[in-house]
Scaffold this motif. Structure first.
Motif, mmCIF file in Angstrom:
data_model
loop_
_atom_site.group_PDB
_atom_site.id
_atom_site.type_symbol
_atom_site.label_atom_id
_atom_site.label_comp_id
_atom_site.label_asym_id
_atom_site.label_seq_id
_atom_site.Cartn_x
_atom_site.Cartn_y
_atom_site.Cartn_z
ATOM 1 N N UNK A 34 41.118 18.344 -19.311
ATOM 2 C CA UNK A 34 42.406 17.820 -20.320
ATOM 3 C C UNK A 34 43.720 17.664 -19.349
ATOM 4 N N UNK A 35 43.920 18.634 -18.584
ATOM 5 C CA UNK A 35 45.207 18.591 -18.045
ATOM 6 C C UNK A 35 45.430 17.616 -16.806
ATOM 7 N N UNK A 36 44.130 17.303 -16.050
ATOM 8 C CA UNK A 36 44.189 16.094 -15.233
ATOM 9 C C UNK A 36 44.457 14.963 -16.045
ATOM 10 N N UNK A 37 43.756 14.701 -17.186
ATOM 11 C CA UNK A 37 43.871 13.455 -17.831
ATOM 12 C C UNK A 37 45.071 13.170 -18.533
ATOM 13 N N UNK A 38 46.055 14.290 -18.977
ATOM 14 C CA UNK A 38 47.147 14.209 -19.526
ATOM 15 C C UNK A 38 48.183 14.103 -18.507
ATOM 16 N N UNK A 39 47.930 14.684 -17.098
ATOM 17 C CA UNK A 39 48.990 14.181 -15.897
ATOM 18 C C UNK A 39 48.767 12.988 -15.709
ATOM 19 N N UNK A 40 47.684 12.212 -15.701
ATOM 20 C CA UNK A 40 47.619 10.741 -15.323
ATOM 21 C C UNK A 40 48.264 10.098 -16.683
ATOM 22 N N UNK A 41 48.029 10.313 -17.949
ATOM 23 C CA UNK A 41 48.719 9.807 -18.903
ATOM 24 C C UNK A 41 50.191 9.845 -18.747
ATOM 25 N N UNK A 42 50.865 10.948 -18.554
ATOM 26 C CA UNK A 42 52.087 11.368 -18.316
ATOM 27 C C UNK A 42 52.662 10.600 -17.245
ATOM 28 N N UNK A 43 52.003 10.454 -16.163
ATOM 29 C CA UNK A 43 52.551 9.719 -14.967
ATOM 30 C C UNK A 43 52.852 8.102 -15.384
ATOM 31 N N UNK B 151 57.987 3.708 -19.179
ATOM 32 C CA UNK B 151 59.198 3.951 -19.830
ATOM 33 C C UNK B 151 60.264 3.896 -18.855
ATOM 34 N N UNK B 152 60.150 4.663 -17.872
ATOM 35 C CA UNK B 152 61.525 4.821 -17.016
ATOM 36 C C UNK B 152 61.460 4.077 -15.632
ATOM 37 N N UNK B 153 60.317 3.374 -15.219
ATOM 38 C CA UNK B 153 60.210 2.402 -14.031
ATOM 39 C C UNK B 153 60.035 3.361 -12.809
ATOM 40 N N UNK B 154 59.795 4.702 -12.957
ATOM 41 C CA UNK B 154 59.607 5.587 -11.830
ATOM 42 C C UNK B 154 58.718 6.772 -12.305
ATOM 43 N N UNK B 155 58.300 7.646 -11.365
ATOM 44 C CA UNK B 155 57.652 8.645 -11.829
ATOM 45 C C UNK B 155 58.433 9.944 -11.987
ATOM 46 N N UNK B 156 58.407 10.734 -12.889
ATOM 47 C CA UNK B 156 58.958 11.838 -13.253
ATOM 48 C C UNK B 156 58.175 13.200 -12.772
ATOM 49 N N UNK B 157 58.692 13.281 -11.620
ATOM 50 C CA UNK B 157 57.828 14.202 -10.848
ATOM 51 C C UNK B 157 57.782 15.782 -11.472
ATOM 52 N N UNK B 158 58.566 16.326 -11.858
ATOM 53 C CA UNK B 158 58.446 17.715 -12.279
ATOM 54 C C UNK B 158 57.218 17.790 -13.338
ATOM 55 N N UNK B 159 57.367 17.016 -14.381
ATOM 56 C CA UNK B 159 56.031 16.956 -15.275
ATOM 57 C C UNK B 159 54.830 16.748 -14.684
ATOM 58 N N UNK B 160 54.969 15.537 -13.764
ATOM 59 C CA UNK B 160 53.615 15.415 -13.251
ATOM 60 C C UNK B 160 52.790 16.315 -12.308
ATOM 61 N N UNK B 161 53.924 17.029 -11.603
ATOM 62 C CA UNK B 161 53.391 17.982 -10.523
ATOM 63 C C UNK B 161 52.857 19.143 -11.227
ATOM 64 N N UNK B 162 53.616 19.647 -12.626
ATOM 65 C CA UNK B 162 53.454 20.838 -13.346
ATOM 66 C C UNK B 162 52.036 20.552 -13.971
ATOM 67 N N UNK C 64 44.833 22.158 -11.636
ATOM 68 C CA UNK C 64 44.324 22.934 -10.599
ATOM 69 C C UNK C 64 44.093 24.137 -10.496
ATOM 70 N N UNK C 65 45.010 25.087 -11.409
ATOM 71 C CA UNK C 65 44.984 26.559 -11.694
ATOM 72 C C UNK C 65 43.628 26.538 -12.594
ATOM 73 N N UNK C 66 43.412 25.754 -13.551
ATOM 74 C CA UNK C 66 42.343 25.588 -14.429
ATOM 75 C C UNK C 66 40.977 25.530 -13.637
ATOM 76 N N UNK C 67 41.020 24.596 -12.816
ATOM 77 C CA UNK C 67 39.647 24.548 -11.896
ATOM 78 C C UNK C 67 39.191 25.714 -11.074
#
Length: 153
Positions: free
Chosen positions: A29-38, A44-55, A61-64
């Motif tokens: 779920x976390x990896x799926x949401x990270x992809x959707x968020x990216x 929406x903004x034309x670029x990657x929002x790195x803080x949310x994507x990395x978090x 990764x921690x759940x894995x």
């Protein structure tokens, strides 16, 4: 009298790996949401929002890591835990976890010392040594509470 569904449970040879499955589900779920968020931030903004994507990626990764560790522990213990069987009672998974002092006030003093030190970092640096002094008193009191007074051994 046994319930009619009881023989179905006894025929099951696979243990219910509830904890492991929950952590794997959270990782996926976390990896799926990270992809959707990216993708959403790109659209929406034309670029990657790195803080949310990395978090979100690190949450995956921690759940894995936790799911892998719990799976290895389950494999190493060669059996299922009492809480994984549907026929277990509440008391079946109740081992001795250690000795705890429900009457002890020292953990509260220890938490207060941490609060004083953190407030000292935010408000004034003069509070940090006060927090550390209270910490030393609290840790010594907590360690030696069984050596004096009513509960001495």
């Amino acid at each position: 009298m046994r319930p009619s569904w009881m023989p179905l449970l006894e025929r099951s040879s696979k243990p219910m790996r509830t904890n492991t499955n929950l952590w794997w589900i959270l990782a996926v779920f976390s990896f799926l949401i990270a992809a959707v968020y990216t993708v959403w931030s790109l659209l929406q903004h034309g670029g990657v929002e790195w803080v949310g994507t990395v978090a979100l990626a690190f949450l995956g990764l921690m759940s894995t890591m936790i799911a892998f560790y719990i799976g290895r522990v389950l494999k190493a213990q060669r059996g299922e835990l009492p809480e994984d069987t549907l026929t277990a009672d509440i008391d079946d998974g109740d081992p001795e976890m250690g000795e705890f002092s429900p009457w002890s006030w020292w953990p509260i003093v220890l938490a207060a010392s941490a609060a004083i030190a953190v407030i000292g970092l935010a408000v004034g640096s003069w509070l940090v040594p006060v927090g550390f002094a209270v910490f030393v008193v609290a840790i010594v009191g907590w360690v030696y509470e069984y050596y004096r007074g009513y509960f001495a051994r």
